[in-house]
Design a protein around this motif. Structure first.
Motif, PDB file in Angstrom:
ATOM      1  N   VAL A  60       0.836  -1.211   0.000  1.00 42.70           N
ATOM      2  CA  VAL A  60       0.000   0.000   0.000  1.00 42.70           C
ATOM      3  C   VAL A  60       0.868   1.258   0.000  1.00 42.70           C
ATOM      4  N   LYS A  61       2.079   1.148  -0.498  1.00 44.95           N
ATOM      5  CA  LYS A  61       3.005   2.276  -0.471  1.00 44.95           C
ATOM      6  C   LYS A  61       2.432   3.515  -1.155  1.00 44.95           C
ATOM      7  N   THR A  62       1.887   3.356  -2.354  1.00 46.67           N
ATOM      8  CA  THR A  62       1.378   4.527  -3.075  1.00 46.67           C
ATOM      9  C   THR A  62       0.216   5.167  -2.335  1.00 46.67           C
ATOM     10  N   LEU A  63      -0.601   4.359  -1.686  1.00 45.92           N
ATOM     11  CA  LEU A  63      -1.730   4.909  -0.936  1.00 45.92           C
ATOM     12  C   LEU A  63      -1.251   5.664   0.301  1.00 45.92           C
ATOM     13  N   VAL A  64      -0.260   5.109   1.000  1.00 42.94           N
ATOM     14  CA  VAL A  64       0.274   5.779   2.188  1.00 42.94           C
ATOM     15  C   VAL A  64       1.008   7.059   1.792  1.00 42.94           C
ATOM     16  N   GLN A  65       1.741   7.024   0.695  1.00 42.98           N
ATOM     17  CA  GLN A  65       2.409   8.239   0.220  1.00 42.98           C
ATOM     18  C   GLN A  65       1.403   9.355  -0.013  1.00 42.98           C
ATOM     19  N   ALA A  66       0.276   9.016  -0.614  1.00 45.39           N
ATOM     20  CA  ALA A  66      -0.754  10.020  -0.875  1.00 45.39           C
ATOM     21  C   ALA A  66      -1.348  10.551   0.426  1.00 45.39           C
ATOM     22  N   MET A  67      -1.499   9.673   1.414  1.00 47.52           N
ATOM     23  CA  MET A  67      -2.013  10.117   2.719  1.00 47.52           C
ATOM     24  C   MET A  67      -1.065  11.106   3.371  1.00 47.52           C
ATOM     25  N   VAL A  68       0.233  10.795   3.312  1.00 46.64           N
ATOM     26  CA  VAL A  68       1.231  11.648   3.962  1.00 46.64           C
ATOM     27  C   VAL A  68       1.363  12.978   3.242  1.00 46.64           C
ATOM     28  N   SER A  69       1.495  12.927   1.915  1.00 45.81           N
ATOM     29  CA  SER A  69       1.705  14.160   1.161  1.00 45.81           C
ATOM     30  C   SER A  69       0.488  15.075   1.223  1.00 45.81           C
ATOM     31  N   GLY A  70      -0.698  14.490   1.337  1.00 46.79           N
ATOM     32  CA  GLY A  70      -1.906  15.300   1.419  1.00 46.79           C
ATOM     33  C   GLY A  70      -2.346  15.586   2.833  1.00 46.79           C
ATOM     34  N   ASN A  71      -1.575  15.097   3.830  1.00 47.63           N
ATOM     35  CA  ASN A  71      -1.914  15.268   5.241  1.00 47.63           C
ATOM     36  C   ASN A  71      -3.360  14.840   5.499  1.00 47.63           C
ATOM     37  N   ALA A  72      -3.741  13.706   4.909  1.00 47.32           N
ATOM     38  CA  ALA A  72      -5.101  13.191   5.048  1.00 47.32           C
ATOM     39  C   ALA A  72      -5.014  11.689   5.288  1.00 47.32           C
ATOM     40  N   ARG A  73      -4.728  11.336   6.524  1.00 47.45           N
ATOM     41  CA  ARG A  73      -4.491   9.940   6.873  1.00 47.45           C
ATOM     42  C   ARG A  73      -5.791   9.260   7.285  1.00 47.45           C
ATOM     43  N   HIS A  74      -6.694   9.138   6.307  1.00 44.47           N
ATOM     44  CA  HIS A  74      -8.024   8.609   6.595  1.00 44.47           C
ATOM     45  C   HIS A  74      -8.139   7.110   6.395  1.00 44.47           C
ATOM     46  N   GLY A  75      -7.078   6.472   5.912  1.00 44.29           N
ATOM     47  CA  GLY A  75      -7.064   5.022   5.877  1.00 44.29           C
ATOM     48  C   GLY A  75      -7.556   4.403   4.588  1.00 44.29           C
ATOM     49  N   PHE A  76      -8.037   3.150   4.724  1.00 42.20           N
ATOM     50  CA  PHE A  76      -8.364   2.318   3.578  1.00 42.20           C
ATOM     51  C   PHE A  76      -9.804   1.819   3.639  1.00 42.20           C
ATOM     52  N   GLN A  77     -10.404   1.698   2.471  1.00 43.72           N
ATOM     53  CA  GLN A  77     -11.660   0.971   2.335  1.00 43.72           C
ATOM     54  C   GLN A  77     -11.373  -0.337   1.598  1.00 43.72           C
ATOM     55  N   ILE A  78     -11.993  -1.418   2.040  1.00 42.43           N
ATOM     56  CA  ILE A  78     -11.819  -2.724   1.402  1.00 42.43           C
ATOM     57  C   ILE A  78     -13.190  -3.240   0.990  1.00 42.43           C
TER      58      ILE A  78
END
Length: 210
Positions: A162-180
């Motif tokens: 999930v590296k690309t997803l976590v990178q987007a969370m960090v860079s956007g300061n929006a650590r809202h997690g994952f939906q499955i």
């Protein structure tokens, strides 16, 4: 001779720089347990119900009283903003563990054929104690991850990249997690994972960052 010496110096420097770039990665951490995770499920056939009490994280395409029913997992990890920067993140691996002691679902093992699932990045704040299907947060389809169905009916998924997803969370300061959610929305298929409130701490969802 000077030419070969310069080539040798160049190659040696490249190796050293490569080693430095790898050691500059943030220290590996694993976040687990109900104190640091926030996870729940939402169910389309019971759109106003909250399921934060469950010891399972179940994702399925099923039926409920004859009507189609989709259950999604929502999960986020409370990692500090300064823990890592997207430029220094080497990898991020999500781990989901099969729950052998679920008391709720009509199936006791991962069920069905073509039962792969999709991991998406959540883009909106949500609260595990109050969220319902009707109030579930928005997601983005960008860089969604599709996982194949399990090869065993009690399979763990411990290295979901999930590296690309976590990178987007960090860079956007929006650590809202994952939906499955299930890849195939037709019944009957489902996956049975443990939640962060499961009594077996070893089965709690984890996020490894390196």
């Amino acid at each position: 001779m000077k030419k070969f010496t310069l080539i040798y110096i160049f190659l040696f420097s490249a190796v050293i720089l490569g080693q430095e770039s790898r050691t500059n990665c943030t220290q590996t951490v694993t976040l687990q347990g109900s104190s640091v995770t926030d996870d729940t499920q939402v169910l389309s056939s019971r759109p106003n119900n909250n399921f934060n009490y469950s010891v399972s994280n179940t994702v399925y395409s099923w039926t409920d009283n004859g009507a189609d029913a989709d259950k999604y997992i929502l999960i986020k990890f409370d990692f500090p903003q300064d823990l890592l920067q997207s430029s220094s993140l080497c990898e991020a691996k999500l781990a989901l563990y099969f729950n052998p002691t679920d008391p709720y679902e009509p199936f006791d093992f991962h069920y069905g054929t073509d039962n792969g699932f999709i991991v998406s990045r959540i883009t909106q704040a949500w609260n595990a104690s109050t969220v319902t299907w009707n109030t579930r947060p928005s997601i983005t389809s960008a860089n969604e991850i599709t996982l194949p169905g399990p090869s065993a009916n009690n399979q763990n998924y411990i290295n979901i990249d999930v590296k690309t997803l976590v990178q987007a969370m960090v860079s956007g300061n929006a650590r809202h997690g994952f939906q499955i959610r299930m890849k195939n929305p037709d019944p009957y298929r489902g996956l049975l994972f443990a939640s962060s409130t499961n009594s077996n701490n070893a089965l709690h969802p984890k996020l490894g960052l390196n």
